[in-house]
Write an enzyme that holds these catalytic residues in place. Structure first.
Site, PDB file in Angstrom:
ATOM      1  N   VAL A 176       4.734   7.430  -0.057  1.00  0.00           N
ATOM      2  CA  VAL A 176       3.694   6.513   0.397  1.00  0.00           C
ATOM      3  C   VAL A 176       3.919   5.175  -0.288  1.00  0.00           C
ATOM      4  O   VAL A 176       4.104   5.117  -1.503  1.00  0.00           O
ATOM      5  CB  VAL A 176       2.288   7.042   0.062  1.00  0.00           C
ATOM      6  CG1 VAL A 176       1.215   6.083   0.583  1.00  0.00           C
ATOM      7  CG2 VAL A 176       2.084   8.439   0.614  1.00  0.00           C
ATOM      8  N   CYS A 177       3.934   4.108   0.492  1.00  0.00           N
ATOM      9  CA  CYS A 177       4.045   2.753  -0.040  1.00  0.00           C
ATOM     10  C   CYS A 177       5.277   2.640  -0.949  1.00  0.00           C
ATOM     11  O   CYS A 177       6.373   3.049  -0.573  1.00  0.00           O
ATOM     12  CB  CYS A 177       2.750   2.383  -0.755  1.00  0.00           C
ATOM     13  SG  CYS A 177       2.542   0.628  -1.096  1.00  0.00           S
TER      14      CYS A 177
END
Length: 330
Positions: free
Chosen positions: A121-122
């Site tokens: 994520v990210c």
């Protein structure tokens, strides 16, 4: 809101491990966690066994302080050989320190090799990239860090626009809330569209949000690549509706046309025509969000000539239309 029967039924629930470390982005952890928890709740309500067991794991415990000063209760890192279905690696301010931790990086590499699928994520993509598991693969991260990811890990094929990218058993996602989008996609793969849609409705989010992350980004990263043409970019931004042909730009830059074309492409990675399109779209984005000017007037003021030409540029660069952009960001 009650989902239909899951598309597939594994033997027992799927174990999802979400890695944590000091200064991990809180929503990178809790967003996907809530998606899996909601899938459990809705599936249980329909009379079926909960499909997921979710654990937050960390090298140091029994708790980790995430962003916003929130403490997360964690489990110790499991053995790299222990059974696991899905490994999720979040991002955050602490990701660089995590990527410099040789023990943690080695655990991520080996654990990813054991998992059925691995997701980031990210800026969690930086930790996956540091472990080498993204070499030769397509990947994405937050729009503000794509260039850095590509620079630091040239073996990774970085894409800057998608909300999430899947390459084989590896999934990477864009900025922060895109972890929810990614987790919904994982639930859809496991349990079918009906269940994923029920979770999305419960959480009041899109199952698949319209457009890519470029609509949220500053597409003028070309202005920061080389000071050589910063004055030219400022001049173009002030003259978007003017004649911006190659001879005009070369004269403004004080170069011959051939020399200007070559040096500009080397400096920005774009042709002058593509750069002008980006500058015009950026100018239009500001007018769409900050004024009530009609779209036709904006297209003329920014040098597109017609609404249709502007629409095509928005779709090509932002994966959305000018009308939708205004509705979303005004």
């Amino acid at each position: 809101m009650t989902p239909k029967s899951p598309r597939s039924r594994p033997n027992g629930s799927r174990l999802v491990e979400v890695l944590a470390y000091p200064a991990v982005q809180l929503l990178d952890v809790t967003g996907p966690l809530q998606v899996f928890a909601s899938a459990n709740a809705l599936t249980s309500k329909a009379g079926h066994a909960e499909p997921y067991t979710v654990r937050i794991v960390a090298k140091d415990g029994p708790s980790v302080e995430a962003s916003a000063g929130v403490g997360l209760a964690v489990h110790p890192l499991p053995s790299v050989d222990a059974a696991v279905d899905t490994l999720v690696v979040p991002g955050g301010d602490g990701v660089n320190a995590a990527a410099d931790d040789a023990v943690l990086v080695d655990w991520v590499r080996k654990r990813a090799g054991r998992a059925r699928r691995t997701a980031s994520v990210c800026t969690g993509a930086f930790l996956l990239a540091a472990s080498g598991v993204l070499d030769g693969r397509r990947a994405v991260t937050h729009w503000g860090f794509c260039a850095e990811l590509a620079r630091r890990f040239p073996a990774v094929r970085v894409e800057s626009d998608p909300i999430f990218v899947r390459d084989g058993s590896f999934w990477t996602s864009a900025g922060v809330t895109s972890g929810i989008d990614l987790a919904l996609a994982l639930v859809e793969e496991d349990l079918g569209r009906a269940t994923a849609l029920a979770v999305a409705r419960y959480l009041v989010v899109f199952l698949k949000r319209p457009g890519g992350q470029a609509q949220f980004s500053e597409i003028l990263s070309l202005q920061a690549t080389d000071d050589r043409f910063s004055a030219l970019h400022d001049w173009i931004s002030d003259h978007l509706a003017a004649d911006l042909s190659l001879p005009t730009l070369a004269k403004q830059a004080g170069m011959s046309e051939r020399s200007f074309s070559r040096h500009y492409a080397e400096s920005t990675g774009l042709t002058p025509a593509r750069a002008i399109e980006r500058l015009r779209v950026e100018g239009a984005r500001h007018l769409l969000s900050e004024t009530r000017l009609p779209i036709k007037r904006i297209s003329q003021r920014c040098g597109f000539g017609s609404e249709e030409t502007m629409r095509r540029s928005f779709v090509r660069l932002l994966a959305t239309t000018a009308q939708d952009y205004r509705a979303r960001f005004t």
